[in-house]
Design a protein around this motif. Structure first.
Motif, short mmCIF file in Angstrom:
data_model
loop_
_atom_site.label_atom_id
_atom_site.label_comp_id
_atom_site.label_asym_id
_atom_site.label_seq_id
_atom_site.Cartn_x
_atom_site.Cartn_y
_atom_site.Cartn_z
N THR A 19 2.41 -6.59 8.66
CA THR A 19 1.45 -6.96 9.62
C THR A 19 1.12 -8.62 9.22
OG1 THR A 19 0.00 -7.12 7.71
CG2 THR A 19 -0.25 -5.90 8.46
N THR A 20 0.95 -9.15 10.40
CA THR A 20 0.98 -10.42 10.20
C THR A 20 -0.45 -11.64 9.42
OG1 THR A 20 0.76 -10.22 12.69
CG2 THR A 20 0.20 -12.77 12.14
N TRP A 21 -0.80 -11.05 8.82
CA TRP A 21 -1.72 -11.90 7.78
C TRP A 21 -2.46 -10.67 6.73
CZ3 TRP A 21 -3.44 -11.86 12.68
CH2 TRP A 21 -3.90 -11.14 12.90
N PRO A 22 -2.26 -10.98 5.25
CA PRO A 22 -2.89 -10.07 4.39
C PRO A 22 -4.09 -9.05 4.96
CG PRO A 22 -2.70 -12.17 3.25
CD PRO A 22 -2.52 -12.33 5.02
N THR A 23 -3.53 -7.94 4.18
CA THR A 23 -4.78 -7.07 5.16
C THR A 23 -5.45 -6.26 3.64
OG1 THR A 23 -3.38 -5.14 4.63
CG2 THR A 23 -3.54 -6.24 7.00
N ARG A 24 -4.37 -6.24 2.51
CA ARG A 24 -5.42 -5.13 0.88
C ARG A 24 -6.40 -4.12 2.06
NH1 ARG A 24 -5.55 -11.13 0.43
NH2 ARG A 24 -4.76 -11.83 -1.66
N ASP A 25 -5.48 -3.55 2.27
CA ASP A 25 -5.22 -2.31 2.86
C ASP A 25 -5.56 -0.79 1.63
OD1 ASP A 25 -6.94 0.21 4.11
OD2 ASP A 25 -4.69 -0.38 5.75
N ASP A 26 -6.72 -0.65 1.24
CA ASP A 26 -7.19 0.36 0.19
C ASP A 26 -6.74 1.56 0.79
OD1 ASP A 26 -7.92 -1.15 -1.47
OD2 ASP A 26 -9.80 -0.73 -1.29
N ALA A 27 -6.89 2.22 2.37
CA ALA A 27 -6.28 3.61 3.11
C ALA A 27 -5.25 2.97 3.03
CB ALA A 27 -7.49 3.22 4.44
N ALA A 28 -4.59 2.88 3.26
CA ALA A 28 -2.91 2.83 3.55
C ALA A 28 -2.14 3.47 2.22
CB ALA A 28 -2.72 1.46 3.93
N VAL A 29 -2.58 2.53 1.21
CA VAL A 29 -1.74 2.60 -0.03
C VAL A 29 -2.92 4.46 -0.19
CG1 VAL A 29 -2.30 2.72 -2.59
CG2 VAL A 29 -1.87 1.03 -1.11
N VAL A 30 -4.15 4.76 -0.65
CA VAL A 30 -4.11 6.32 -0.69
C VAL A 30 -3.45 7.03 0.35
CG1 VAL A 30 -6.13 8.00 -0.66
CG2 VAL A 30 -6.45 5.98 -1.22
N GLU A 31 -3.43 6.92 1.93
CA GLU A 31 -2.48 7.70 2.54
C GLU A 31 -0.95 7.82 2.26
OE1 GLU A 31 -0.97 7.25 7.85
OE2 GLU A 31 -3.21 6.76 6.96
N GLU A 32 -0.44 6.66 1.86
CA GLU A 32 1.01 7.03 0.72
C GLU A 32 1.09 6.92 0.10
OE1 GLU A 32 5.29 5.31 1.45
OE2 GLU A 32 4.00 5.01 3.01
N GLY A 34 -1.26 9.13 -1.77
CA GLY A 34 -2.49 9.77 -2.35
C GLY A 34 -3.18 10.00 -2.72
N ALA A 35 -4.48 10.73 -3.11
CA ALA A 35 -6.09 10.06 -3.48
C ALA A 35 -5.73 9.85 -4.81
CB ALA A 35 -6.47 10.92 -3.40
N ALA A 36 -5.17 10.65 -5.76
CA ALA A 36 -4.94 10.34 -7.24
C ALA A 36 -4.24 9.04 -7.38
CB ALA A 36 -4.62 11.86 -7.90
N ARG A 37 -3.25 9.02 -7.34
CA ARG A 37 -1.93 7.91 -7.12
C ARG A 37 -2.28 7.22 -6.87
NH1 ARG A 37 0.34 6.63 -11.63
NH2 ARG A 37 2.47 5.74 -10.66
N GLY A 38 -2.75 7.55 -5.88
CA GLY A 38 -3.53 5.87 -4.50
C GLY A 38 -4.39 5.39 -5.97
N THR A 39 -5.59 5.73 -5.76
CA THR A 39 -5.98 5.39 -6.57
C THR A 39 -5.91 4.75 -8.37
OG1 THR A 39 -8.76 6.95 -5.54
CG2 THR A 39 -8.46 5.49 -7.88
#
Length: 99
Positions: A19-32, A34-39
């Motif tokens: 991305t062009t600037w920082p996002t801190r996107d929780d949903a992207a981590v969960v998508e990448e 999975g829910a348990a490991r992402g959390t």
């Protein structure tokens, strides 16, 4: 936790390299990862980011490049178990936030 996985999660969460600037996107981590490991990874990333932001480089450094180098160096000294890319991603956020 695996250092490479943490590095990937940091890049995903911050948007570093994507991305062009920082996002801190929780949903992207969960998508990448999975829910348990992402959390789990999100909790770790927030803790690491909080630790990174304890740096006084924003006050002490004469410019953004120096700020990034100083804050990264301090973080890497405290967390030698992590890949350098984690510090790079957090430094990108840090210098963006304190520009």
């Amino acid at each position: 936790m695996d250092a490479t996985e943490i590095s990937r999660a940091a890049a995903t969460w911050t948007g570093w390299g994507h991305t062009t600037w920082p996002t801190r996107d929780d949903a992207a981590v969960v998508e990448e990862f999975g829910a348990a490991r992402g959390t789990e990874l999100l909790a770790l990333l927030r803790s690491l980011e909080e630790d990174f932001y304890t740096s006084d480089a924003r006050i002490e450094a004469p410019d953004l490049a120096s700020m990034g180098r100083q804050s990264s160096k301090e973080f890497r000294q405290r967390h030698p178990e992590l890949e350098a890319e984690v510090a790079t991603a957090f430094a990108w956020c840090y210098t963006f936030d304190f520009k």
